[in-house]
Design an enzyme around this catalytic site. Structure first.
Site, short mmCIF file in Angstrom:
data_model
loop_
_atom_site.label_atom_id
_atom_site.label_comp_id
_atom_site.label_asym_id
_atom_site.label_seq_id
_atom_site.Cartn_x
_atom_site.Cartn_y
_atom_site.Cartn_z
N ARG A 178 92.65 62.74 6.86
CA ARG A 178 92.12 62.30 8.15
C ARG A 178 92.96 62.85 9.32
NH1 ARG A 178 89.09 61.92 4.85
NH2 ARG A 178 87.88 60.13 4.14
N SER A 228 84.45 53.49 7.95
CA SER A 228 85.70 52.86 7.52
C SER A 228 86.62 52.68 8.72
CB SER A 228 86.39 53.71 6.46
OG SER A 228 85.58 53.81 5.30
N GLU A 298 91.72 53.81 11.44
CA GLU A 298 91.18 55.16 11.34
C GLU A 298 90.31 55.46 12.56
OE1 GLU A 298 87.97 57.42 8.49
OE2 GLU A 298 89.68 56.46 7.52
#
Length: 304
Positions: A178, A228, A298
Site C-alpha cells: 500500500r 478496507s 489505510e
C-alpha cells in the site's frame, strides 16, 4: 480577490476548455459519499489541460491535491480549503502493444481489466472489482487476492512538483505494501505502462467472475465505504482482529463497522467524517487493548 478566485479567473483565461467547479461538494466525489466543499476543482480531459492547470496553480503558490475516483479518500465535513485536480473521466486513454498496455491515470480499474481480458492479456484479474482509477491504484499500490499493481506496472509518466513531465521506472517506483513513490502527492500521474502475459480471454473472464462473486459474498458493496479502512498489520488480518474483538456492528452516528466484513466502515446514510474517524479510533483503541496490535489507517484523509 483571494488567490483561489484569482486562480479560477486565470485558468479560465489560459485554458477556457478546462472544466472548473468552485465550492464543489466532495460528497459527490468519494465512494464514502462524505465531505464538504472544496474551494476549487479542475477536471481536465487531456494531459495538456492537466499540465496547464498544474503550472498555473503553482504560479499562484497553490499546490494541487491529485485525486482519482475517491475510493480511498475521507474528506472533512468542513471541506477542503484548496485546489483539487481530478483525473477520472479525463486522462482515460488506453493503448496496447503486444503484451503492454498504456493506461491514462483516469481509467477505472474495471475498464482496464476488461480491456486486458478482451485483448487476451492476463495479470489484472485481481483489479476488476477494485473501485479505483489507475492513478489512485498506482499511488496506493492497490491490490487484492494475491495481486497488486507492483506486479504489473513497469513505468509511470507523471508531472514533477514543478509541472514538468518525467518517467519513473524500476526501483524509482518504490512499491511496497500500500505504498509507492507517489504518496507524497507532489506528482500528478499521467499514465502507467503495464506488462501483462498472454492468456485465454475465457479463462480470464472466469477468474474475474469468480473473484467478483467472492467480493459480493464477503463485502458490503450495497453501502458507501472506502473499502478496507485499516492496513494489514504484519502477521495478522485487520478484519480478523476486529471480528475477534466483537466489534462488528459498532456504530457512531451514521458510521458502522460492517456486519458483513469487519474491515469495512460503512456509511448508513448520514455519516459524517467525524463519525467515521471517531469510530475508527474506537476500533483502534479496542484492538490495541485486547490484542496488543496497533491498526493503521489505510484510507487517506483530506482537510482533517
Amino acid at each position: 480577490m483571494d488567490r483561489f478566485a484569482s486562480l479560477f479567473r486565470e485558468l479560465s483565461r489560459v485554458c477556457p476548455e478546462l472544466e472548473l467547479r468552485a465550492e464543489e461538494p466532495m460528497s459527490r466525489h468519494t465512494t464514502f459519499r462524505i465531505g464538504g466543499p472544496v474551494r476549487l476543482m479542475a477536471l481536465p480531459k487531456t494531459e495538456e489541460e492537466a499540465q496547464k492547470a498544474v503550472r498555473t496553480a503553482l504560479q499562484h503558490d497553490i499546490r494541487p491535491f491529485y485525486m482519482g475516483n475517491g475510493s480511498d479518500l475521507l474528506v472533512s465535513d468542513q471541506g477542503y480549503e484548496g485546489f483539487i485536480l481530478k483525473a477520472v473521466n479525463g486522462l482515460n486513454t488506453l493503448e496496447v502493444r503486444e503484451n503492454v498496455i498504456t493506461a491514462g491515470s483516469g481509467v477505472l480499474l474495471s475498464r482496464l481489466s476488461s480491456f486486458a481480458m478482451d485483448k487476451g492479456l492476463a495479470g489484472l484479474e485481481f483489479a476488476h472489482g477494485i473501485p479505483g482509477s489507475v492513478g489512485g491504484a498506482v499511488t496506493m499500490n492497490a491490490g487484492a487476492y494475491d495481486g497488486d499493481m507492483k506486479a504489473v506496472v513497469r513505468a509511470v509518466r507523471c508531472l514533477t512538483p514543478e509541472g514538468e513531465e518525467e518517467t519513473v521506472a524500476g526501483e524509482g517506483l518504490d512499491f511496497a505494501y500500500r505504498h509507492s513513490a507517489f504518496q507524497d502527492e507532489q506528482r500528478l500521474i499521467l499514465s502507467a505502462e503495464l506488462v501483462l502475459r498472454p492468456g485465454d480471454s475465457g479463462d480470464i473472464k472466469a477468474l474475474m467472475d469468480d473473484l467478483g462473486n467472492r467480493r459480493r459474498h464477503k463485502q458490503p458493496l450495497d453501502l458507501p465505504s472506502a473499502g478496507s479502512v485499516f492496513k494489514r498489520p504484519a502477521g495478522y488480518f485487520a478484519a480478523s482482529l476486529i471480528d475477534e474483538c466483537k466489534l462488528k456492528g459498532l456504530t457512531v452516528g451514521g458510521a458502522q463497522v460492517s456486519k458483513k466484513h469487519a474491515g469495512f466502515i460503512v456509511n448508513l446514510g448520514e455519516a459524517t467524517c467525524a463519525d467515521v474517524l471517531t469510530l475508527a479510533e474506537q476500533v483502534q483503541e479496542t484492538v490495541l487493548r485486547e490484542t496488543g496490535v496497533a491498526l493503521e489507517l489505510e484510507v487517506r484523509t483530506l482537510g482533517v
